[in-house]
Design a protein around this motif. Structure first.
Motif, PDB file in Angstrom:
ATOM      1  N   ASP A 159      20.767 -25.799  -3.340  1.00  0.00           N
ATOM      2  CA  ASP A 159      20.624 -26.151  -1.718  1.00  0.00           C
ATOM      3  C   ASP A 159      19.555 -27.101  -1.364  1.00  0.00           C
ATOM      4  O   ASP A 159      19.648 -28.052  -0.696  1.00  0.00           O
ATOM      5  CB  ASP A 159      20.575 -24.804  -1.132  1.00  0.00           C
ATOM      6  N   LYS A 160      18.433 -26.699  -1.825  1.00  0.00           N
ATOM      7  CA  LYS A 160      17.122 -27.498  -1.653  1.00  0.00           C
ATOM      8  C   LYS A 160      17.195 -28.952  -1.958  1.00  0.00           C
ATOM      9  O   LYS A 160      17.084 -29.639  -1.442  1.00  0.00           O
ATOM     10  CB  LYS A 160      15.958 -26.786  -2.186  1.00  0.00           C
ATOM     11  N   LEU A 161      17.797 -28.935  -3.316  1.00  0.00           N
ATOM     12  CA  LEU A 161      17.872 -30.220  -3.688  1.00  0.00           C
ATOM     13  C   LEU A 161      19.004 -31.068  -3.130  1.00  0.00           C
ATOM     14  O   LEU A 161      18.623 -32.258  -3.052  1.00  0.00           O
ATOM     15  CB  LEU A 161      18.482 -30.195  -5.368  1.00  0.00           C
ATOM     16  N   LEU A 162      19.970 -30.348  -2.547  1.00  0.00           N
ATOM     17  CA  LEU A 162      21.051 -31.299  -1.885  1.00  0.00           C
ATOM     18  C   LEU A 162      20.447 -31.782  -0.592  1.00  0.00           C
ATOM     19  O   LEU A 162      20.732 -32.844   0.184  1.00  0.00           O
ATOM     20  CB  LEU A 162      22.079 -30.451  -1.365  1.00  0.00           C
ATOM     21  N   LYS A 163      19.328 -30.930   0.020  1.00  0.00           N
ATOM     22  CA  LYS A 163      18.911 -31.250   1.521  1.00  0.00           C
ATOM     23  C   LYS A 163      17.886 -32.489   1.159  1.00  0.00           C
ATOM     24  O   LYS A 163      17.590 -33.101   2.128  1.00  0.00           O
ATOM     25  CB  LYS A 163      18.322 -30.084   1.956  1.00  0.00           C
ATOM     26  N   THR A 164      17.246 -32.431   0.051  1.00  0.00           N
ATOM     27  CA  THR A 164      16.288 -33.579  -0.172  1.00  0.00           C
ATOM     28  C   THR A 164      16.778 -34.898  -0.175  1.00  0.00           C
ATOM     29  O   THR A 164      15.815 -35.887  -0.323  1.00  0.00           O
ATOM     30  CB  THR A 164      15.324 -33.274  -1.469  1.00  0.00           C
ATOM     31  N   THR A 165      17.978 -35.165  -0.401  1.00  0.00           N
ATOM     32  CA  THR A 165      18.447 -36.410  -0.369  1.00  0.00           C
ATOM     33  C   THR A 165      19.558 -36.610   0.784  1.00  0.00           C
ATOM     34  O   THR A 165      20.904 -36.757   0.497  1.00  0.00           O
ATOM     35  CB  THR A 165      19.311 -36.772  -1.573  1.00  0.00           C
ATOM     36  N   PRO A 166      18.882 -37.029   2.148  1.00  0.00           N
ATOM     37  CA  PRO A 166      19.776 -36.995   3.098  1.00  0.00           C
ATOM     38  C   PRO A 166      20.713 -38.277   3.250  1.00  0.00           C
ATOM     39  O   PRO A 166      20.198 -39.408   2.452  1.00  0.00           O
ATOM     40  CB  PRO A 166      18.928 -37.073   4.435  1.00  0.00           C
ATOM     41  N   ARG A 167      22.005 -38.384   3.749  1.00  0.00           N
ATOM     42  CA  ARG A 167      22.627 -39.507   3.693  1.00  0.00           C
ATOM     43  C   ARG A 167      23.366 -39.608   4.967  1.00  0.00           C
ATOM     44  O   ARG A 167      23.901 -38.585   5.585  1.00  0.00           O
ATOM     45  CB  ARG A 167      23.942 -39.359   2.485  1.00  0.00           C
ATOM     46  N   GLU A 190      30.284 -44.215  15.475  1.00  0.00           N
ATOM     47  CA  GLU A 190      30.537 -43.148  14.720  1.00  0.00           C
ATOM     48  C   GLU A 190      29.075 -42.765  13.924  1.00  0.00           C
ATOM     49  O   GLU A 190      28.586 -43.586  13.532  1.00  0.00           O
ATOM     50  CB  GLU A 190      31.767 -43.166  13.781  1.00  0.00           C
ATOM     51  N   MET A 191      28.606 -41.608  13.851  1.00  0.00           N
ATOM     52  CA  MET A 191      27.543 -41.390  13.029  1.00  0.00           C
ATOM     53  C   MET A 191      27.678 -39.979  12.427  1.00  0.00           C
ATOM     54  O   MET A 191      28.178 -38.955  12.903  1.00  0.00           O
ATOM     55  CB  MET A 191      26.257 -41.250  13.866  1.00  0.00           C
ATOM     56  N   GLU A 192      27.691 -39.961  11.001  1.00  0.00           N
ATOM     57  CA  GLU A 192      28.115 -38.592  10.375  1.00  0.00           C
ATOM     58  C   GLU A 192      27.143 -38.518   9.087  1.00  0.00           C
ATOM     59  O   GLU A 192      26.857 -39.201   8.342  1.00  0.00           O
ATOM     60  CB  GLU A 192      29.637 -39.111   9.750  1.00  0.00           C
ATOM     61  N   GLU A 193      26.580 -37.448   9.263  1.00  0.00           N
ATOM     62  CA  GLU A 193      25.632 -36.991   8.165  1.00  0.00           C
ATOM     63  C   GLU A 193      26.352 -36.478   7.042  1.00  0.00           C
ATOM     64  O   GLU A 193      26.949 -35.399   6.945  1.00  0.00           O
ATOM     65  CB  GLU A 193      24.572 -35.976   8.600  1.00  0.00           C
ATOM     66  N   LYS A 194      26.303 -37.093   5.831  1.00  0.00           N
ATOM     67  CA  LYS A 194      27.086 -36.566   4.721  1.00  0.00           C
ATOM     68  C   LYS A 194      26.247 -35.794   3.705  1.00  0.00           C
ATOM     69  O   LYS A 194      25.154 -36.290   3.272  1.00  0.00           O
ATOM     70  CB  LYS A 194      27.630 -37.710   3.842  1.00  0.00           C
ATOM     71  N   LYS A 195      26.747 -34.697   3.262  1.00  0.00           N
ATOM     72  CA  LYS A 195      26.142 -33.789   2.337  1.00  0.00           C
ATOM     73  C   LYS A 195      26.407 -34.353   0.926  1.00  0.00           C
ATOM     74  O   LYS A 195      27.589 -34.203   0.821  1.00  0.00           O
ATOM     75  CB  LYS A 195      26.478 -32.374   2.789  1.00  0.00           C
ATOM     76  N   GLN A 196      25.435 -34.546   0.147  1.00  0.00           N
ATOM     77  CA  GLN A 196      25.606 -34.972  -1.175  1.00  0.00           C
ATOM     78  C   GLN A 196      26.186 -33.707  -2.088  1.00  0.00           C
ATOM     79  O   GLN A 196      25.797 -32.644  -1.654  1.00  0.00           O
ATOM     80  CB  GLN A 196      24.493 -35.626  -1.724  1.00  0.00           C
ATOM     81  N   ASN A 197      26.799 -34.042  -2.826  1.00  0.00           N
ATOM     82  CA  ASN A 197      27.290 -32.882  -3.916  1.00  0.00           C
ATOM     83  C   ASN A 197      26.201 -33.085  -5.210  1.00  0.00           C
ATOM     84  O   ASN A 197      25.870 -34.336  -5.266  1.00  0.00           O
ATOM     85  CB  ASN A 197      28.768 -32.920  -4.212  1.00  0.00           C
ATOM     86  N   LEU A 198      26.399 -32.099  -6.023  1.00  0.00           N
ATOM     87  CA  LEU A 198      25.563 -32.401  -7.186  1.00  0.00           C
ATOM     88  C   LEU A 198      25.732 -33.517  -8.198  1.00  0.00           C
ATOM     89  O   LEU A 198      24.841 -33.941  -8.583  1.00  0.00           O
ATOM     90  CB  LEU A 198      25.675 -31.019  -8.263  1.00  0.00           C
ATOM     91  N   GLU A 199      26.949 -33.635  -8.072  1.00  0.00           N
ATOM     92  CA  GLU A 199      27.512 -34.784  -8.954  1.00  0.00           C
ATOM     93  C   GLU A 199      26.917 -36.316  -8.518  1.00  0.00           C
ATOM     94  O   GLU A 199      26.280 -36.926  -9.359  1.00  0.00           O
ATOM     95  CB  GLU A 199      28.927 -34.899  -8.937  1.00  0.00           C
ATOM     96  N   GLU A 200      26.656 -36.425  -7.194  1.00  0.00           N
ATOM     97  CA  GLU A 200      26.298 -37.662  -6.826  1.00  0.00           C
ATOM     98  C   GLU A 200      24.783 -37.496  -6.995  1.00  0.00           C
ATOM     99  O   GLU A 200      24.182 -38.751  -7.106  1.00  0.00           O
ATOM    100  CB  GLU A 200      26.374 -37.572  -5.221  1.00  0.00           C
ATOM    101  N   ILE A 201      24.209 -36.372  -6.628  1.00  0.00           N
ATOM    102  CA  ILE A 201      22.580 -36.347  -6.890  1.00  0.00           C
ATOM    103  C   ILE A 201      22.316 -36.691  -8.257  1.00  0.00           C
ATOM    104  O   ILE A 201      21.245 -37.517  -8.738  1.00  0.00           O
ATOM    105  CB  ILE A 201      22.104 -35.119  -6.337  1.00  0.00           C
ATOM    106  N   PHE A 202      23.047 -36.068  -9.227  1.00  0.00           N
ATOM    107  CA  PHE A 202      22.873 -36.424 -10.567  1.00  0.00           C
ATOM    108  C   PHE A 202      22.993 -37.820 -11.104  1.00  0.00           C
ATOM    109  O   PHE A 202      22.174 -38.481 -11.521  1.00  0.00           O
ATOM    110  CB  PHE A 202      23.814 -35.356 -11.334  1.00  0.00           C
ATOM    111  N   ASN A 203      24.214 -38.457 -10.390  1.00  0.00           N
ATOM    112  CA  ASN A 203      24.227 -39.696 -10.935  1.00  0.00           C
ATOM    113  C   ASN A 203      23.107 -40.852 -10.186  1.00  0.00           C
ATOM    114  O   ASN A 203      22.612 -41.551 -11.053  1.00  0.00           O
ATOM    115  CB  ASN A 203      25.494 -40.436  -9.889  1.00  0.00           C
ATOM    116  N   GLN A 204      22.715 -40.165  -9.108  1.00  0.00           N
ATOM    117  CA  GLN A 204      21.621 -41.125  -8.496  1.00  0.00           C
ATOM    118  C   GLN A 204      20.271 -40.928  -9.171  1.00  0.00           C
ATOM    119  O   GLN A 204      19.578 -42.137  -9.678  1.00  0.00           O
ATOM    120  CB  GLN A 204      21.318 -40.583  -7.135  1.00  0.00           C
ATOM    121  N   LEU A 205      20.079 -39.634  -9.638  1.00  0.00           N
ATOM    122  CA  LEU A 205      18.653 -39.367 -10.269  1.00  0.00           C
ATOM    123  C   LEU A 205      18.695 -39.874 -11.653  1.00  0.00           C
ATOM    124  O   LEU A 205      17.793 -40.569 -12.303  1.00  0.00           O
ATOM    125  CB  LEU A 205      18.434 -38.031 -10.374  1.00  0.00           C
TER     126      LEU A 205
END
Lengths: 303, 235
Positions: free
Chosen positions: A212-220, A284-299
């Motif tokens: 949960d924390k990891l998902l919050k650390t990468t806002p989009r 339009e402004m939308e905050e997108k929550k990343q999933n683990l897959e996206e975080i993984f790819n990015q990192l």
């Protein structure tokens, strides 16, 4: 429960693990993630006592693995990648073999319970060689659970299984109430069963903590702006080097995709930009929550 | 050593499951008996001397063939990981493999019993000498096997493990061959002869059960099993 401190491991000149440090608390299901060759299996093998680190220490249940290997191994259940089994034995013979070595209380009852829970009763007298992949995986899992280990290390426990079998195994792992270290290539699966993750790349830990924390650390943020121009927006964002910006124009709207690894309030930056350009309007402004897959790819891409 | 019986049983089951082992044993029995009976009726002596002379050479093929897969097969199939993750002392793994292999060789030697029975039926041989011959063969086999296990742990490829074990044992066998020894100076000759497993085997097979030979066999086996253990532990 599991504590790795300054672990280094090389195979010849190849540095496989470099300064690996993490801790897994009692009862936590932790995912160990990383691309192929990142060092996941080596890490798991070191924890299971199969490989020795070149440097550093492994503590399991407050016991140092190098000082008490047999004691530590008796509280660990390990399911290796590819699930190697003694295929010349029947399921019953194999479980008896593993049980006889692991010992522990009420082994017979434990075996009966596991056989029932994992649906192995139908194939108990069959040679492992002739079992389907799904059944072989269940045999491996049952063997790793014999002796009632406090810790389970599961390396790609669901790989090669069909979706139904994966769900079954996943649900079974969730019910175990043990400290589990689980590696998988299927990231949504990790997100479903693990509370924490350790992400490893090129032998180094690049992220760890609660999912949960990891998902919050990468806002989009995704923003659509009317009357704006791409050039002006690009010019405005030049000062924010920590923000990854993508721009495209569609139907007279400029669409911005913003991402950052830093603790930056993206909304505030957008509002400040709008204030400077009074004729611009946010469509339009939308905050997108990343999933683990996206975080993984990015990192793992960044490394 | 609590786990030794469990591991030993598993190793035996593995042998029973592998048909090539039976082929090797059947061939070993057939060739041994064929070589023996070829000359037995010609020399007209109720003795197994010729059989015991041929035996080391045939064991040179049989034992590397049996030992080549002992450790490398586990590595190849990945079951090694299972074994090493269990609360087992590595020495138990090595000893279980060694004694299971030795049991199989004992079974292989049993296939030659027909030669001994024939000798007893047709003459009045020295039982003690024949028993010594088989005892020597077991010590020799155990020594060959210990080296084979060490090499199997060292080399992952089975064929290479077979070949290297065979070559090392063959070279050791040369240390007892006259054509090799006669080219060496006297002091070195004695040393090489002492290193030869066959020379100690021949001593026992001729009824001379000396402490020197037993000590040599025990040392050889201990050294190579220890090396296999160290190699395993190092990983």
């Amino acid at each position: 429960m599991i504590k790795l401190t300054n672990i280094y491991k090389s195979f010849g000149r190849k540095k496989v693990l470099q300064n690996i440090n993490f801790e897994i608390k009692k009862g936590a299901i932790t995912g160990l993630l990383g691309p192929n060759g990142a060092g996941k299996t080596t890490t798991m093998r070191i924890i299971a006592g199969i490989l020795k680190p070149d440097r550093g220490s492994v503590q399991i249940n407050n016991l140092y693995l190098n000082q008490n290997p047999l004691k530590v191994k008796s509280i660990i259940g390990y399911l290796p990648e590819d699930n190697p089994l003694y295929e010349f034995l029947t399921v019953k013979e194999y479980l008896k073999f593993i049980g006889a070595i692991k010992k522990g209380k009420n082994l017979k009852k434990q075996m009966e319970k596991l056989v029932k829970e994992l649906g192995l009763d139908k194939v108990l007298t069959e040679k492992i060689e002739y079992l389907s992949r799904g059944f072989k995986q269940r045999v491996g899992l049952a063997a790793s659970l014999l002796g009632d280990p406090k810790i389970l290390i599961l390396d790609e426990a669901t790989s090669g299984l069909d979706p139904n079998q994966r769900i079954e195994i996943r649900n079974f792992i969730k019910t175990l109430k043990k400290t589990v270290l689980f590696s998988s290539h299927i990231l949504p699966e990790v997100q479903q069963i693990c509370s924490e993750v350790v992400i490893i790349n090129n032998g180094k830990i690049i992220a760890q903590g609660k999912i949960d924390k990891l998902l919050k650390t990468t806002p989009r943020l995704k923003v659509g702006i009317k009357n704006a121009t791409e050039a002006k927006i690009k010019n405005y964002f030049q000062r924010f080097s920590d923000i990854n910006l993508k721009i495209e124009t569609k139907n007279n709207l400029v669409w911005l995709s913003l991402e950052t690894q830093q603790k930056i309030n993206l909304r505030e930056i957008i509002w400040a930009m709008i204030k400077k350009n009074r004729d611009w309007q946010i469509y339009e402004m939308e905050e997108k929550k990343q999933n683990l897959e996206e975080i993984f790819n990015q990192l793992t891409k960044d490394e | 050593m609590n786990n030794f019986p469990t591991l030993y049983k598993k190793e035996l089951k593995n042998y029973l499951y592998t048909p090539t082992n039976f082929i090797f044993i059947a061939l070993f029995g057939l060739i041994n008996n064929w070589l023996f009976f070829q000359n037995f009726f010609l020399i007209q002596q109720a003795t197994l001397n010729q059989f015991f002379d041929n035996l080391p050479f045939l064991l040179l093929f049989l034992i590397p063939a049996l030992s080549m897969s002992l450790l490398s097969e586990e590595k190849k199939k990945g079951t090694w990981e299972i074994l090493l993750s269990l609360p087992i002392n590595e020495i138990e793994i090595i000893l279980a493999k060694f004694f299971a292999g030795l049991s199989l060789i004992f079974f292989a030697l049993l296939t030659t019993i027909s030669s001994a029975i024939t000798v007893f039926l047709l003459g009045n041989p020295d039982f003690g000498l024949i028993a010594s011959g088989y005892l020597g063969a077991l010590w020799l086999s155990a020594s060959y096997l210990s080296l084979g296990i060490f090499i199997s742990g060292l080399i992952n490829q089975q064929t290479a493990a077979f070949f290297i074990s065979f070559v090392v044992l063959f070279i050791n066998d040369l240390f007892n061959q006259e054509f090799f020894l006669m080219k060496l100076p006297f002091q070195i000759k004695n040393f090489f002869e002492f290193l030869s497993l066959r020379s100690h085997y021949e001593e026992i097979a001729t009824g001379l059960l000396t402490g020197k030979s037993l000590w040599f066999f025990i040392s050889w086996i201990t050294i190579f099993l220890s090396l296999a253990y160290i190699r395993l532990k190092k990983k």
